[in-house]
Write a protein that holds these residues in place. Structure first.
Motif: not given
Length: 196
Positions: A65-72, A112-120
């Motif tokens: 997995f991409d550690r930096e992506a998770v943290l960002f 990286l921007a996708r986490f704003a949409c996928t976090h829920g």
């Protein structure tokens, strides 16, 4: 230009003294003069993600997995609440697309921007383990335990390790329990910073 209250939220070292956000995120929050409570929240979730990722790396080194992506992702998951501040104290999902757009228009790659949409959206099929870890950090920071979400992360850990499910569950339950036990301190930290 960032308000003094935002600057305080970004550097507040009071208990639980969450890790600082990445410089890129701090710059963006200052540029949009984000609500101080949002900055405090992002620091807390980022800190929990940091600890969670550290545990995964130690216990499951074969998990790719991409550690930096998770943290960002953890550091920016709710950034859309800078655009939709009403969702800091009330329900709503407008911040998800708003956050994605804010990040993308600020030069953040769509990956990286996708986490704003996928976090829920952990129940959506096919989410990457990075998305699930951000979702998990966003729940456990406040002491919430979500069985379905935890089971999805557990599936990844079992698959990469070849260990028995009950064994993997025991370790994960312990680390999540420890993180959840600190929720009251984190909630108090967040509440010290104003919504506006």
């Amino acid at each position: 230009m960032a308000s003094e209250a935002l600057r305080r939220a970004l550097v507040d070292g009071a208990d639980p003294d969450p890790r600082p956000l990445p410089d890129r995120v701090v710059d963006l929050l200052c540029r949009v003069d984000a609500p101080p409570r949002l900055a405090a929240h992002l620091r807390l979730v980022h800190d929990v993600a940091w600890r969670l990722v550290g545990w995964v790396e130690r216990e499951y080194p074969k998990l790719e997995f991409d550690r930096e992506a998770v943290l960002f992702g953890a550091a920016t998951h709710d950034i859309g609440k800078a655009v939709h501040p009403e969702e800091l104290s009330g329900p709503g999902h407008a911040h998800e697309l708003g956050g994605y757009e804010l990040l993308y228009e600020s030069g953040v790659d769509a990956e990286l921007a996708r986490f704003a949409c996928t976090h829920g959206t952990w129940s959506e099929p096919g989410l990457a383990v990075e998305d699930l870890l951000v979702c998990l950090a966003d729940k456990v920071w406040k002491g919430a335990r979500v069985t379905l979400l935890e089971d999805l992360v557990l599936d990844h850990l079992v698959a990469c390790s070849g260990r028995e499910r009950w064994d993997v569950f025991g370790g994960m339950d312990e680390v999540l329990g420890d993180l959840a036990a600190e929720a009251d301190v984190r909630l108090a930290f967040q509440a010290r910073h104003p919504v506006a």
